[in-house]
Design a protein around this motif. Sequence first.
Motif, short mmCIF file in Angstrom:
data_model
loop_
_atom_site.label_atom_id
_atom_site.label_comp_id
_atom_site.label_asym_id
_atom_site.label_seq_id
_atom_site.Cartn_x
_atom_site.Cartn_y
_atom_site.Cartn_z
N PHE A 156 0.86 -1.18 0.00
CA PHE A 156 0.00 0.00 0.00
C PHE A 156 0.90 1.24 0.00
CE2 PHE A 156 -3.50 -2.59 0.37
CZ PHE A 156 -4.68 -1.91 0.63
N GLY A 157 0.81 2.02 -1.07
CA GLY A 157 1.48 3.31 -1.08
C GLY A 157 0.63 4.31 -0.32
N PHE A 158 1.03 4.64 0.89
CA PHE A 158 0.19 5.43 1.80
C PHE A 158 0.52 6.90 1.66
CE2 PHE A 158 -1.67 7.15 5.53
CZ PHE A 158 -2.66 6.27 5.95
N CYS A 159 -0.45 7.67 1.19
CA CYS A 159 -0.35 9.13 1.15
C CYS A 159 -0.97 9.69 2.43
CB CYS A 159 -1.07 9.66 -0.08
SG CYS A 159 -1.14 11.46 -0.20
N LEU A 160 -0.45 10.79 2.94
CA LEU A 160 -0.94 11.30 4.21
C LEU A 160 -2.38 11.79 4.15
CD1 LEU A 160 2.08 13.14 5.87
CD2 LEU A 160 1.49 10.72 5.84
N ASN A 161 -2.95 11.95 2.96
CA ASN A 161 -4.37 12.31 2.88
C ASN A 161 -5.28 11.09 2.75
OD1 ASN A 161 -4.19 11.49 0.21
ND2 ASN A 161 -4.46 13.53 -0.66
N ASP A 162 -4.73 9.89 2.94
CA ASP A 162 -5.52 8.67 2.76
C ASP A 162 -6.55 8.45 3.86
OD1 ASP A 162 -4.36 8.06 0.39
OD2 ASP A 162 -3.17 6.38 1.11
N LEU A 163 -6.53 9.25 4.90
CA LEU A 163 -7.52 9.12 5.95
C LEU A 163 -8.73 10.02 5.73
CD1 LEU A 163 -5.15 8.94 9.05
CD2 LEU A 163 -6.20 7.07 7.79
N ASP A 178 8.94 3.59 6.09
CA ASP A 178 8.84 5.05 6.00
C ASP A 178 9.79 5.52 4.90
OD1 ASP A 178 8.48 7.73 6.35
OD2 ASP A 178 9.04 7.76 8.47
N LEU A 179 9.24 6.13 3.87
CA LEU A 179 10.05 6.57 2.73
C LEU A 179 10.77 7.89 3.01
CD1 LEU A 179 7.50 5.80 -0.15
CD2 LEU A 179 9.18 4.27 0.91
N LEU A 180 10.38 8.59 4.06
CA LEU A 180 10.93 9.91 4.34
C LEU A 180 12.45 9.93 4.46
CD1 LEU A 180 10.51 12.92 4.98
CD2 LEU A 180 10.07 12.27 7.36
N PRO A 181 13.09 8.99 5.18
CA PRO A 181 14.56 9.07 5.30
C PRO A 181 15.29 9.05 3.96
CG PRO A 181 13.68 7.59 6.96
CD PRO A 181 12.54 7.92 6.04
N ASP A 208 5.47 13.12 13.18
CA ASP A 208 4.64 12.42 14.16
C ASP A 208 3.57 11.58 13.49
OD1 ASP A 208 3.64 11.99 16.99
OD2 ASP A 208 1.86 12.91 16.09
N LEU A 209 2.98 12.10 12.40
CA LEU A 209 1.97 11.33 11.68
C LEU A 209 2.59 10.11 11.01
CD1 LEU A 209 -0.94 11.02 10.84
CD2 LEU A 209 -0.56 12.67 8.98
N HIS A 210 3.77 10.27 10.45
CA HIS A 210 4.49 9.10 9.90
C HIS A 210 4.68 8.05 11.00
CE1 HIS A 210 6.26 10.39 5.86
NE2 HIS A 210 5.52 11.43 6.25
N ALA A 225 2.76 -4.79 3.01
CA ALA A 225 3.62 -3.71 3.50
C ALA A 225 2.92 -2.38 3.30
CB ALA A 225 4.96 -3.71 2.76
N ILE A 226 3.17 -1.45 4.20
CA ILE A 226 2.70 -0.07 4.09
C ILE A 226 3.92 0.81 3.82
CG2 ILE A 226 1.47 1.81 5.22
CD1 ILE A 226 -0.24 -0.70 4.78
N ALA A 227 3.94 1.48 2.67
CA ALA A 227 5.04 2.39 2.32
C ALA A 227 4.51 3.82 2.41
CB ALA A 227 5.55 2.09 0.92
#
Length: 348
Positions: free
Chosen positions: A144-151, A280-283, A262-264, A244-246
């Motif tokens: 799952f490619g998780f975008c922060l607006n997915d909620l 977490d793709l951020l790093p 914090d949301l990540h 997996a959740i990316a």
Amino acid sequence: MSAFSVLGFLGVAEIAARLLGVSVGTVQINRGVVRTSPNPKLGFELRPNSRVSSEVEYRVNGDGFRGAPLDEKQAGRRRIAVFGDSIVFGYWVAENQAFPAQLGAMLGPQVETLNLGVPGYNLDQEIEYLRNRVDALDPDVVVFGFCLNDLEGLLSFEYGLTQARREARSGPRRMLESLLSSSRFAAWIEYRLTERDARSQFARARNPLGPNLYEASSEAIDAHLDAGFRALVATLNPRGIEAAIAIFPVLGNQFANYPYQDLHSRIMAAALRSGLIAIDLLPCFAPYPFRDVRVDVVHPNPLGHRIAAHAAADGLWERLFKDQAKPAALQRPCSGYRLEDFKVVKGY
């Protein structure tokens, strides 16, 4: 002005719009490939056997997802089905540059990836879509490619577009839809005049540069994540499918001062509580100037998709493929790419 003059002007304007490649935003893309779904939990879906050209070519196969037709699963290859929204679908980037295709390229020829991204989908829709498709797709792994607006709820622009089209019953409205589908100049006019109104009517606006993406409490966000990820696990575990959740970062801030860590962390923790692989793709994005990896504040450019694919492939390899020799592509750091080596694309 005579009718011939008007027709001549419109003809020149159409030719100019095509030669200049003027952007029509997501309106033209969605008009070409998105339709109302008979499943009320989905609201809308991709239209099988559809194709549209905007900044790049988008094709939806007969099985209703972006990419080549679904072939019979080959012995000895692992199939990864990648679900998500417009990031996974690949707004503004060619099919082979989108996250699912680049993920497959990073993992090597023993892996087949499918792009199940649908623009505008949220977490609940993605899980419902998975339930409907999992047996036919027969994946070994789901990402799952998780975008922060997915909620967010079912209030996306794509939903609004399909609802408006559903109401277009009259002859003049059908003629207008046909014109907008075939004319780039007309679609550009529509985009400039109506997109702001459409978004305000059908999308719950959130400022991607602000301090808070959601008005909900942290407890409510955790509960939503837990419920969604439990539903995902309940679908996949009995079938023996790994998941997996990316987590994709928002691309509207300097990564050194990224406001949503914090949301990540909450998404990562919820995924791990449910027994999912959490990546977490951020790093991997952090070493890059944020403007170098994006088309807009949500959608990565080809370099951004490569960085995401590298980070996700690294995380999957450690859990699922570590008994095999690591591909050469993963033996370099995800911080070692150069913007000039990737195609420049434009969006809005």
